[in-house]
Design an enzyme around this catalytic site. Structure first.
Site, PDB file in Angstrom:
ATOM      1  N   GLY A  16       0.795  -1.236   0.000  1.00 40.10           N
ATOM      2  CA  GLY A  16       0.000   0.000   0.000  1.00 40.10           C
ATOM      3  C   GLY A  16       0.823   1.279   0.000  1.00 40.10           C
ATOM      4  O   GLY A  16       2.059   1.271   0.083  1.00 40.10           O
ATOM      5  N   ASP A  17       0.098   2.366  -0.058  1.00 35.22           N
ATOM      6  CA  ASP A  17       0.689   3.705  -0.134  1.00 35.22           C
ATOM      7  C   ASP A  17       1.472   4.050   1.136  1.00 35.22           C
ATOM      8  O   ASP A  17       2.619   4.518   1.074  1.00 35.22           O
ATOM      9  CB  ASP A  17      -0.472   4.697  -0.331  1.00 35.22           C
ATOM     10  N   LEU A  18       0.874   3.799   2.276  1.00 38.18           N
ATOM     11  CA  LEU A  18       1.538   4.146   3.540  1.00 38.18           C
ATOM     12  C   LEU A  18       2.852   3.383   3.679  1.00 38.18           C
ATOM     13  O   LEU A  18       3.888   3.947   4.034  1.00 38.18           O
ATOM     14  CB  LEU A  18       0.614   3.818   4.717  1.00 38.18           C
ATOM     15  N   ALA A  19       2.790   2.078   3.385  1.00 39.34           N
ATOM     16  CA  ALA A  19       3.995   1.248   3.504  1.00 39.34           C
ATOM     17  C   ALA A  19       5.105   1.807   2.612  1.00 39.34           C
ATOM     18  O   ALA A  19       6.242   1.985   3.052  1.00 39.34           O
ATOM     19  CB  ALA A  19       3.665  -0.194   3.130  1.00 39.34           C
ATOM     20  N   ARG A  47      -2.766  -8.858  -0.731  1.00 38.76           N
ATOM     21  CA  ARG A  47      -3.363  -9.922  -1.556  1.00 38.76           C
ATOM     22  C   ARG A  47      -2.591 -10.220  -2.832  1.00 38.76           C
ATOM     23  O   ARG A  47      -2.622 -11.319  -3.344  1.00 38.76           O
ATOM     24  CB  ARG A  47      -4.798  -9.557  -1.893  1.00 38.76           C
ATOM     25  N   ASP A 178      -0.389   8.476  16.033  1.00 46.17           N
ATOM     26  CA  ASP A 178      -0.859   9.812  15.673  1.00 46.17           C
ATOM     27  C   ASP A 178       0.417  10.528  15.269  1.00 46.17           C
ATOM     28  O   ASP A 178       1.224  10.900  16.130  1.00 46.17           O
ATOM     29  CB  ASP A 178      -1.517  10.504  16.876  1.00 46.17           C
ATOM     30  N   HIS A 179       0.632  10.684  13.969  1.00 41.73           N
ATOM     31  CA  HIS A 179       1.977  11.091  13.545  1.00 41.73           C
ATOM     32  C   HIS A 179       2.331  12.506  14.004  1.00 41.73           C
ATOM     33  O   HIS A 179       3.505  12.859  14.051  1.00 41.73           O
ATOM     34  CB  HIS A 179       2.176  10.909  12.037  1.00 41.73           C
ATOM     35  N   GLU A 217      -3.891  23.351   5.774  1.00 44.03           N
ATOM     36  CA  GLU A 217      -3.392  22.647   4.584  1.00 44.03           C
ATOM     37  C   GLU A 217      -3.716  23.458   3.344  1.00 44.03           C
ATOM     38  O   GLU A 217      -4.772  24.075   3.254  1.00 44.03           O
ATOM     39  CB  GLU A 217      -4.069  21.276   4.468  1.00 44.03           C
ATOM     40  N   HIS A 241      -5.467  14.629  16.092  1.00 46.62           N
ATOM     41  CA  HIS A 241      -4.291  15.502  16.182  1.00 46.62           C
ATOM     42  C   HIS A 241      -4.533  16.737  17.054  1.00 46.62           C
ATOM     43  O   HIS A 241      -3.738  17.062  17.931  1.00 46.62           O
ATOM     44  CB  HIS A 241      -3.862  15.970  14.778  1.00 46.62           C
ATOM     45  N   LYS A 337      -8.728  22.267   4.549  1.00 45.94           N
ATOM     46  CA  LYS A 337      -8.036  22.061   3.273  1.00 45.94           C
ATOM     47  C   LYS A 337      -8.232  23.284   2.387  1.00 45.94           C
ATOM     48  O   LYS A 337      -9.182  24.034   2.559  1.00 45.94           O
ATOM     49  CB  LYS A 337      -8.590  20.816   2.584  1.00 45.94           C
TER      50      LYS A 337
HETATM   51  P1  NAD Z   1      -3.789   1.454   0.528  1.00 51.41           P
HETATM   52  O1  NAD Z   1      -5.161   1.258  -0.015  1.00 51.41           O
HETATM   53  O2  NAD Z   1      -2.749   2.075  -0.322  1.00 51.41           O
HETATM   54  O3  NAD Z   1      -3.228   0.047   0.993  1.00 51.41           O
HETATM   55  C1  NAD Z   1      -4.049  -0.934   1.595  1.00 51.41           C
HETATM   56  C2  NAD Z   1      -3.300  -2.270   1.624  1.00 51.41           C
HETATM   57  O4  NAD Z   1      -4.162  -3.272   2.136  1.00 51.41           O
HETATM   58  C3  NAD Z   1      -2.824  -2.747   0.267  1.00 51.41           C
HETATM   59  O5  NAD Z   1      -1.545  -3.321   0.444  1.00 51.41           O
HETATM   60  C4  NAD Z   1      -3.854  -3.843  -0.076  1.00 51.41           C
HETATM   61  O6  NAD Z   1      -3.356  -4.827  -0.926  1.00 51.41           O
HETATM   62  C5  NAD Z   1      -4.116  -4.421   1.285  1.00 51.41           C
HETATM   63  N1  NAD Z   1      -5.380  -5.153   1.380  1.00 51.41           N
HETATM   64  C6  NAD Z   1      -6.633  -4.705   1.149  1.00 51.41           C
HETATM   65  N2  NAD Z   1      -7.531  -5.690   1.367  1.00 51.41           N
HETATM   66  C7  NAD Z   1      -6.842  -6.779   1.774  1.00 51.41           C
HETATM   67  C8  NAD Z   1      -7.187  -8.105   2.180  1.00 51.41           C
HETATM   68  N3  NAD Z   1      -8.463  -8.530   2.231  1.00 51.41           N
HETATM   69  N4  NAD Z   1      -6.195  -8.934   2.529  1.00 51.41           N
HETATM   70  C9  NAD Z   1      -4.914  -8.533   2.501  1.00 51.41           C
HETATM   71  N5  NAD Z   1      -4.519  -7.307   2.129  1.00 51.41           N
HETATM   72  C10 NAD Z   1      -5.466  -6.443   1.765  1.00 51.41           C
HETATM   73  O7  NAD Z   1      -3.977   2.233   1.906  1.00 51.41           O
HETATM   74  P2  NAD Z   1      -2.891   3.152   2.658  1.00 51.41           P
HETATM   75  O8  NAD Z   1      -3.013   4.529   2.159  1.00 51.41           O
HETATM   76  O9  NAD Z   1      -1.567   2.493   2.644  1.00 51.41           O
HETATM   77  O10 NAD Z   1      -3.476   3.181   4.140  1.00 51.41           O
HETATM   78  C11 NAD Z   1      -3.373   2.093   5.037  1.00 51.41           C
HETATM   79  C12 NAD Z   1      -3.893   2.522   6.409  1.00 51.41           C
HETATM   80  O11 NAD Z   1      -3.148   3.631   6.853  1.00 51.41           O
HETATM   81  C13 NAD Z   1      -5.343   2.992   6.409  1.00 51.41           C
HETATM   82  O12 NAD Z   1      -5.881   2.656   7.662  1.00 51.41           O
HETATM   83  C14 NAD Z   1      -5.244   4.490   6.297  1.00 51.41           C
HETATM   84  O13 NAD Z   1      -6.353   5.156   6.844  1.00 51.41           O
HETATM   85  C15 NAD Z   1      -4.017   4.732   7.122  1.00 51.41           C
HETATM   86  N6  NAD Z   1      -3.315   5.982   6.808  1.00 51.41           N
HETATM   87  C16 NAD Z   1      -2.683   6.145   5.622  1.00 51.41           C
HETATM   88  C17 NAD Z   1      -2.008   7.311   5.361  1.00 51.41           C
HETATM   89  C18 NAD Z   1      -1.254   7.515   4.079  1.00 51.41           C
HETATM   90  O14 NAD Z   1      -0.498   8.491   4.000  1.00 51.41           O
HETATM   91  N7  NAD Z   1      -1.409   6.662   3.090  1.00 51.41           N
HETATM   92  C19 NAD Z   1      -1.986   8.325   6.324  1.00 51.41           C
HETATM   93  C20 NAD Z   1      -2.638   8.133   7.529  1.00 51.41           C
HETATM   94  C21 NAD Z   1      -3.291   6.949   7.758  1.00 51.41           C
END
Ligand code: NAD
Length: 494
Positions: A16-19, A47, A178-179, A217, A241, A337
């Site tokens: 995902g995006d956060l990772a 998945r 809570d970043h 923002e 926050h 925003k």
């Molecule tokens: P994303 O949609 O980019 O990633 C979601 C991940 O979950 C993906 O890797 C996807 O493959 C996986 N996934 C979805 N359904 C699945 C399932 N049934 N089994 C296994 N894997 C599954 O989301 P993100 O932006 O990375 O956000 C993840 C979390 O972090 C969310 O709770 C979001 O609210 C929180 N968050 C994200 C950000 C950010 O900057 N992206 C900031 C604050 C909080």
């Protein structure tokens, strides 16, 4: 002594995006600094059917901006393993368990596990439950779970989520991110308050007139549209926050600088928030939604947002705290925003001197004890500038005697902040150390939701007149009126 931390990270949502944007670069920085070295491994799960080789490429790409040497990147990435995994399928956890045990033996991880749930919160319950039922938790090392916001969308859902998590983990194993709490200047609030007699002596309703917290923002809703439209500014920014910042600003002195002592004081501060009655919401809180600007779309015209959406992209409010320290001091908060600029700041406005000896006319003309001398204002600049500013009255240079406001200014120099860890790096390091001081504890979450729920419910039951502010401004006029009716005004105006 080695600083090396030993752990197996399992990242749910590893594609995902956060990772990719936050977690991999932060882990890499910990690796560069030697906190992660030989005894760590990361399992990324999601998945998609990725191979380890492909995963390594993704890791490497996510570090592109860091200009690191390729050999270090390759070594770092070799600690990463990808496991295709549907979080709802028990069988997949059995495979995960085997891989975890193999890596534990291979890297000497001593049973230390950190589970990072970088996924939508509706999956948290099922993941936690499977981690327990499939015996993935160890009993020879630590087990910690890190979770992302949002933690529920109201008190009830947050409680349900918490019950699901606590069926597997104890509160002291749960790290709610809570970043903002990972930001240098937010952590500095405690240092300046309790490290300086001049501030802590004045930090109360005898000397402070009002406090203003602004998280502004410049961008619109961008790619988080679907999530944001179900949330809005109040839930997305205030519940977590802003109320966290407020609790750090208003809490009493913790007995010691420890997680438990700080948590006790933050909870007391949050429980002292004066709850609003539904009929008080309209006079104490303002909501807004941006319309179209010269070169910006209206919120309702953004991608994936419905044309009649009533989601708040701006909120301003007046919060009162009912205790001896703060009785009578309004805390004005605002966030939104498409505002004038991107910044976070806290303005602590002190009371004016009671007499203006420099202008007796002024004293006679005012029934009010406060004079026309400017108030002292302590500004804590959280971002992008990191530092403090203090406004004082001084003599204007030259003949005669007039006073003029001057500013004392301190900001961290760019060189010092360049090497300082980013919020996620700091928080991951804290989690490795078992230090949850800068994470949100359940009682804080619960009390914050209870406060916010009243406002959200009132808003849900009353139609707003949206859109009501133009991009590039500081929100609707009503946000200025909110302070004007108390005889105040925002310190930051554009
Ligand atoms: P994303 O949609 O980019 O990633 C979601 C991940 O979950 C993906 O890797 C996807 O493959 C996986 N996934 C979805 N359904 C699945 C399932 N049934 N089994 C296994 N894997 C599954 O989301 P993100 O932006 O990375 O956000 C993840 C979390 O972090 C969310 O709770 C979001 O609210 C929180 N968050 C994200 C950000 C950010 O900057 N992206 C900031 C604050 C909080």
């Amino acid at each position: 002594m080695s600083n090396e931390k030993i752990a197996l990270f399992t990242i749910f949502g590893g594609t995902g995006d956060l990772a990719q944007r936050k977690l991999y670069p932060s882990l890499f920085k910990l690796y560069q600094k030697g906190y992660l070295k030989d005894h760590f491994a990361v399992i990324g799960t999601a998945r998609r059917p990725w191979t380890d080789d492909h995963y390594h490429e993704v890791i490497s790409d996510s570090l592109a901006d860091l200009n690191a040497d390729q050999e270090t990147v390759t070594q770092f990435a070799s600690h990463f393993y990808y496991q295709s995994h549907d979080v709802t399928d028990a069988e997949h956890y059995r495979t995960l368990k085997k891989l975890s045990e193999k890596l534990d033996a291979q890297y000497g991880l001593q049973g230390n596990r950190i589970f990072y749930l970088a996924m939508a919160p509706n999956f948290f319950g099922t993941i936690a439950q499977h981690l327990r039922s499939e015996n993935i938790l160890t009993d020879n090392g630590f087990n910690r779970v890190i979770i992302e916001k949002p933690f529920g969308h109201d008190y009830e859902s947050a409680k349900e989520l918490n019950d699901q998590l606590t069926a597997t983990f104890n509160e002291n194993q749960i790290y709610r991110i809570d970043h903002y709490l990972g930001k240098e200047m937010i952590q500095n609030i405690t240092a300046i308050r309790f490290g300086n007699n001049i501030w802590e002596s004045l930090w109360n309703n005898r000397y402070i007139d009002n406090v203003q917290i602004t998280l502004s923002e410049k961008l619109g809703v961008e790619e988080r549209a679907v999530y944001y439209d179900n949330s809005g500014a109040l839930r997305d920014m205030v519940q977590n926050h802003i109320l966290q910042i407020l609790s750090l600003l208003t809490m009493d002195q913790p007995v010691e600088f420890t997680e438990n002592d700080i948590d006790v004081e933050k909870v007391k501060a949050l429980r002292s928030l004066r709850p609003l009655k539904p009929e008080e919401v309209a006079t104490n809180f303002v909501r807004g939604q941006y319309g179209a600007g010269d070169d910006a779309k209206a919120y309702r015209d953004e991608d994936k947002i419905s044309s009649d959406s009533n989601t708040d992209t701006f909120v301003a409010g007046k919060v009162m705290i009912d205790n001896y320290r703060w009785s009578g001091v309004p805390f004005y908060i605002r966030t939104g925003k498409r505002l004038a600029d991107k910044f976070t700041r806290i303005d602590v406005v002190f009371k004016r001197p009671v007499v203006n000896i420099f202008n007796h006319e002024d004293v006679r003309a005012n029934d009010d004890a406060a004079t026309s001398l400017d108030p002292n204002i302590l500004t804590i600049n959280v971002e992008p500038t990191e530092g403090f500013e203090l406004r004082m009255n001084a003599k204007a240079i030259g003949q005669g005697f007039a006073t003029t406001p001057v500013k004392l200014n301190y900001s961290h120099d760019a060189e010092a902040t360049a090497g300082s860890p980013e919020a996620y790096e700091r928080l991951l390091h804290d989690a490795l150390n078992g230090d949850a001081t800068n994470f949100t504890h359940w009682q804080e979450v619960a009390d914050s939701w209870k406060f916010v729920d009243v406002i959200q419910k009132y808003w849900d039951e009353h139609q707003p007149e949206f859109p009501n502010y133009r991009p590039g401004t500081m929100g609707p006029d009503a946000a200025d009126e909110l302070l004007r009716q108390d005889g105040h005004r925002w310190v930051y105006r554009n």
